[in-house]
Design a protein around this motif. Structure first.
Motif, PDB file in Angstrom:
ATOM      1  N   GLY A 194       0.787  -1.410  -0.096  1.00  0.00           N
ATOM      2  CA  GLY A 194      -0.101   0.093   0.173  1.00  0.00           C
ATOM      3  C   GLY A 194       0.819   1.266   0.009  1.00  0.00           C
ATOM      4  N   GLY A 195       2.030   1.141   0.086  1.00  0.00           N
ATOM      5  CA  GLY A 195       3.151   2.473   0.014  1.00  0.00           C
ATOM      6  C   GLY A 195       2.964   3.008  -1.379  1.00  0.00           C
TER       7      GLY A 195
ATOM      8  N   GLY B 278      -0.807  16.316   2.347  1.00  0.00           N
ATOM      9  CA  GLY B 278      -2.262  16.446   2.443  1.00  0.00           C
ATOM     10  C   GLY B 278      -2.948  15.535   2.049  1.00  0.00           C
ATOM     11  N   GLY B 279      -2.346  14.435   1.409  1.00  0.00           N
ATOM     12  CA  GLY B 279      -2.935  13.341   0.566  1.00  0.00           C
ATOM     13  C   GLY B 279      -3.397  12.079   1.681  1.00  0.00           C
ATOM     14  N   SER B 280      -3.506  10.959   1.139  1.00  0.00           N
ATOM     15  CA  SER B 280      -3.754   9.778   2.023  1.00  0.00           C
ATOM     16  C   SER B 280      -3.299   8.518   1.598  1.00  0.00           C
ATOM     17  CB  SER B 280      -5.537   9.732   2.310  1.00  0.00           C
ATOM     18  OG  SER B 280      -6.033  10.838   2.930  1.00  0.00           O
ATOM     19  N   LEU B 281      -3.033   7.571   2.105  1.00  0.00           N
ATOM     20  CA  LEU B 281      -2.769   6.299   1.891  1.00  0.00           C
ATOM     21  C   LEU B 281      -3.291   5.532   2.756  1.00  0.00           C
ATOM     22  CD1 LEU B 281       1.046   6.531   0.856  1.00  0.00           C
ATOM     23  CD2 LEU B 281      -0.920   5.879  -0.576  1.00  0.00           C
TER      24      LEU B 281
ATOM     25  N   ASN C 130      -3.609   9.831   6.888  1.00  0.00           N
ATOM     26  CA  ASN C 130      -4.355  11.119   6.413  1.00  0.00           C
ATOM     27  C   ASN C 130      -3.483  12.443   6.578  1.00  0.00           C
ATOM     28  OD1 ASN C 130      -6.599   9.697   5.586  1.00  0.00           O
ATOM     29  ND2 ASN C 130      -7.576   9.840   7.508  1.00  0.00           N
ATOM     30  N   SER C 131      -3.817  13.412   5.781  1.00  0.00           N
ATOM     31  CA  SER C 131      -3.145  14.679   6.126  1.00  0.00           C
ATOM     32  C   SER C 131      -1.744  14.605   6.155  1.00  0.00           C
ATOM     33  CB  SER C 131      -3.604  15.235   7.403  1.00  0.00           C
ATOM     34  OG  SER C 131      -5.172  15.660   7.460  1.00  0.00           O
ATOM     35  N   LEU C 132      -1.310  13.746   5.109  1.00  0.00           N
ATOM     36  CA  LEU C 132       0.255  13.435   5.186  1.00  0.00           C
ATOM     37  C   LEU C 132       1.241  14.564   5.049  1.00  0.00           C
ATOM     38  CD1 LEU C 132      -0.060  10.139   3.190  1.00  0.00           C
ATOM     39  CD2 LEU C 132       1.117  10.332   5.369  1.00  0.00           C
ATOM     40  N   LYS C 133       2.347  14.543   5.492  1.00  0.00           N
ATOM     41  CA  LYS C 133       3.221  15.562   5.705  1.00  0.00           C
ATOM     42  C   LYS C 133       4.530  15.143   4.927  1.00  0.00           C
ATOM     43  CE  LYS C 133       1.194  17.493   9.901  1.00  0.00           C
ATOM     44  NZ  LYS C 133       1.838  17.976  11.216  1.00  0.00           N
ATOM     45  N   PRO C 134       5.519  16.028   4.115  1.00  0.00           N
ATOM     46  CA  PRO C 134       6.858  15.443   3.687  1.00  0.00           C
ATOM     47  C   PRO C 134       7.614  14.778   4.957  1.00  0.00           C
ATOM     48  CG  PRO C 134       6.136  17.582   2.903  1.00  0.00           C
ATOM     49  CD  PRO C 134       5.156  17.323   4.003  1.00  0.00           C
ATOM     50  N   GLU C 135       7.561  15.315   6.197  1.00  0.00           N
ATOM     51  CA  GLU C 135       8.241  14.308   7.241  1.00  0.00           C
ATOM     52  C   GLU C 135       7.600  13.145   7.546  1.00  0.00           C
ATOM     53  OE1 GLU C 135       6.632  17.618   7.199  1.00  0.00           O
ATOM     54  OE2 GLU C 135       5.844  17.993   9.145  1.00  0.00           O
ATOM     55  N   ASP C 136       6.621  12.833   6.920  1.00  0.00           N
ATOM     56  CA  ASP C 136       6.180  11.303   7.265  1.00  0.00           C
ATOM     57  C   ASP C 136       6.447  10.436   6.326  1.00  0.00           C
ATOM     58  OD1 ASP C 136       2.594  12.683   7.675  1.00  0.00           O
ATOM     59  OD2 ASP C 136       3.966  12.143   9.070  1.00  0.00           O
ATOM     60  N   THR C 137       7.749  10.905   5.259  1.00  0.00           N
ATOM     61  CA  THR C 137       8.215   9.894   4.277  1.00  0.00           C
ATOM     62  C   THR C 137       9.172   9.272   5.088  1.00  0.00           C
ATOM     63  OG1 THR C 137       8.227  11.792   2.646  1.00  0.00           O
ATOM     64  CG2 THR C 137      10.139  10.097   2.503  1.00  0.00           C
ATOM     65  N   ALA C 138       9.019   7.865   4.932  1.00  0.00           N
ATOM     66  CA  ALA C 138       9.917   6.774   5.591  1.00  0.00           C
ATOM     67  C   ALA C 138       9.359   5.424   4.677  1.00  0.00           C
ATOM     68  CB  ALA C 138       9.509   6.658   6.853  1.00  0.00           C
TER      69      ALA C 138
ATOM     70  N   GLY D 187       8.848  -4.259   5.089  1.00  0.00           N
ATOM     71  CA  GLY D 187       8.549  -2.591   5.065  1.00  0.00           C
ATOM     72  C   GLY D 187       7.966  -2.494   3.751  1.00  0.00           C
ATOM     73  N   THR D 188       7.231  -1.022   3.358  1.00  0.00           N
ATOM     74  CA  THR D 188       6.867  -0.556   2.485  1.00  0.00           C
ATOM     75  C   THR D 188       7.132   1.190   2.362  1.00  0.00           C
ATOM     76  OG1 THR D 188       4.697  -0.305   1.088  1.00  0.00           O
ATOM     77  CG2 THR D 188       4.498  -0.052   3.298  1.00  0.00           C
ATOM     78  N   GLN D 189       7.568   1.529   1.421  1.00  0.00           N
ATOM     79  CA  GLN D 189       7.943   3.037   1.053  1.00  0.00           C
ATOM     80  C   GLN D 189       6.854   3.747   0.958  1.00  0.00           C
ATOM     81  OE1 GLN D 189      11.333   4.271   1.252  1.00  0.00           O
ATOM     82  NE2 GLN D 189      10.114   6.236   1.342  1.00  0.00           N
ATOM     83  N   VAL D 190       6.832   4.692   1.906  1.00  0.00           N
ATOM     84  CA  VAL D 190       5.670   6.100   1.618  1.00  0.00           C
ATOM     85  C   VAL D 190       6.733   7.286   1.520  1.00  0.00           C
ATOM     86  CG1 VAL D 190       4.078   7.479   2.790  1.00  0.00           C
ATOM     87  CG2 VAL D 190       4.019   4.922   3.127  1.00  0.00           C
ATOM     88  N   THR D 191       6.286   7.982   0.582  1.00  0.00           N
ATOM     89  CA  THR D 191       7.068   8.933   0.018  1.00  0.00           C
ATOM     90  C   THR D 191       5.936  10.275   0.068  1.00  0.00           C
ATOM     91  OG1 THR D 191       8.764   8.019  -1.189  1.00  0.00           O
ATOM     92  CG2 THR D 191       8.568  10.403  -1.717  1.00  0.00           C
ATOM     93  N   VAL D 192       6.233  11.485   0.621  1.00  0.00           N
ATOM     94  CA  VAL D 192       5.303  12.635   0.673  1.00  0.00           C
ATOM     95  C   VAL D 192       5.699  13.666   0.025  1.00  0.00           C
ATOM     96  CG1 VAL D 192       3.593  13.848   1.978  1.00  0.00           C
ATOM     97  CG2 VAL D 192       4.017  11.604   2.769  1.00  0.00           C
ATOM     98  N   SER D 193       5.404  14.174  -1.349  1.00  0.00           N
ATOM     99  CA  SER D 193       5.975  15.170  -1.783  1.00  0.00           C
ATOM    100  C   SER D 193       5.370  16.570  -1.339  1.00  0.00           C
ATOM    101  CB  SER D 193       6.007  15.136  -3.323  1.00  0.00           C
ATOM    102  OG  SER D 193       4.414  14.994  -3.751  1.00  0.00           O
ATOM    103  N   SER D 194       6.239  17.574  -1.354  1.00  0.00           N
ATOM    104  CA  SER D 194       5.646  18.992  -0.943  1.00  0.00           C
ATOM    105  C   SER D 194       5.069  19.751  -1.975  1.00  0.00           C
ATOM    106  CB  SER D 194       6.847  19.886  -0.102  1.00  0.00           C
ATOM    107  OG  SER D 194       7.732  19.795  -1.115  1.00  0.00           O
TER     108      SER D 194
END
Length: 124
Positions: free
Chosen positions: A8-9, A15-18, A84-92, A117-124
């Motif tokens: 699911g990553g 601001g988006g959701s996963l 929800n309300s993802l932030k760039p600092e949630d990237t991990a 593990g699964t990668q989540v990347t949040v772009s600004s």
């Protein structure tokens, strides 16, 4: 033995959701506390959320409280993390883990099994 496989990553805008899923093998899934952890580049792995075997005990890291939700479906041997309300600092890289503890725990060394593990990347 419990095997855990996350999915699911992906890449999402701020601001988006996963929704992350963690499928577990083994007939004893329902007896385990399940947790989510994450590790950002250059940082140590940190606790995100945990829910005990019957869902009566749940913890969240302060950094995700109000934005992330952990849930589990024992009939499907699956634990979820709604982001929800993802932030760039949630990237991990996000990991799920299983603990024999009857109470939800934030302590990594109390977890006995880990996914890949699964990668989540949040772009600004």
């Amino acid at each position: 033995q419990v095997q855990l496989v996350e999915s699911g990553g992906g890449l999402v805008q701020a601001g988006g959701s996963l929704t992350l899923s963690c499928a577990a093998s083994g007939r004893t899934f329902s007896s385990y506390t399940m947790g989510w952890f994450r590790q950002a580049p250059g940082k140590e792995r940190e606790f995100v959320a945990a829910k005990n075997w019957n869902g009566g005990n749940t913890y969240y890291a302060d950094s995700v409280k109000g934005r992330f939700t952990i849930s589990r479906n024992n009939a499907k041997n699956t634990v979820y993390l709604q982001l929800n309300s993802l932030k760039p600092e949630d990237t991990a890289v996000y990991y799920c883990a299983a603990s024999r503890s009857t109470l939800a725990t934030m302590t990594q060394n109390q977890y006995d099994y880990w996914g890949q593990g699964t990668q989540v990347t949040v772009s600004s």
